[in-house]
Design an enzyme around this catalytic site. Sequence first.
Site: not given
Length: 344
Positions: A141-142
């Site tokens: 995830d970011k």
Amino acid sequence: MAAPDTREHRAAPSARGERVDQYLAQAFPDLTRSRIRALIDDGHVLVEGRPVKAALRLRGGESLTLHVPAPVAAVPEAQELPLTLLHEDKDLVVVDKAAGMVVHPGAGHASGTLVNALLHRVKDLAGVGGELRPGIVHRLDKDTTGCLVVAKNEQALVALQKAFKTRAVEKTYLALVHGAPPAEGRIETLYGRHPVHRQRFTGKVKEGKPAITVYRVREVFDGAALVEVDLLTGRTHQIRVHLAEAGHPLLGDALYGAGRKAKGLAAEAQALVGRQALHAWRLSFAHPRSGKQLSLEAPIPADLAGALRLLRGASAQQEPPAAPARKKAPVKKAAKRATTGRTR
């Protein structure tokens, strides 16, 4: 840069009745089936000297020609961005991904991604899917930091994807969570997209893919705990979902922990991290070419390390203590119902 490659092959008599795309995927395991389909669609696969469609059924014994063009320049542009590599060789790189960096260009993130950074940093890409681009084997995830492996060529990509799919890769994370979970546990559920909130996922579904998360509590603080997590499957948001649905969402997880309010030092630690407190700490897998085991570790990032110092007190050690001896963890009762009859 890889040169064009023309391959000649004689279909085995036992291939009678097989689709040509399926047969070629078995005959040339260094190419993905999607890549072979694309070559067929572009007219680069000939059967007895003639272009064919992917659904063609072989008779057995035909002459097959497969032409793999030289890779073209990738669409994403190369950008000079901060990037830390934990390992690099001619087949792959392992990156220590920073918080806030998106892995691949997409809607809203046309630049500034890990792929853009790799195109600038890595000079010996051999091409993946017909383009001079890195092969993204898995994603983070970011706002998740830590170990991420990337293939430089199609052969490495195929082998690594198979290793991840067959659970031959060991993935260990560190997470700061709300509350004090049981000392250890195994969460095993079916998994899928949330039926109402389509940006979210859930382990509370009647039909879906199996998802398995094993965790051990490393340290317990006032209002929070440091948890070591082994990810046995790689579903999107899996750790975040499983821990949240077990009653212990990650500190700073706005999507799955918005309803949980941290207090005291835990609230200060959450503010200090400023994101979901999740770090892909360790990654271990067999090298796709040599078979040698590679074990990499990404240092705990500064924001998470600062939160741990705050929770432990000013005189505490920065690094977590040695992990306790691992024991077979019990399946949580809430998850047991969801996996009745499954063998994984």
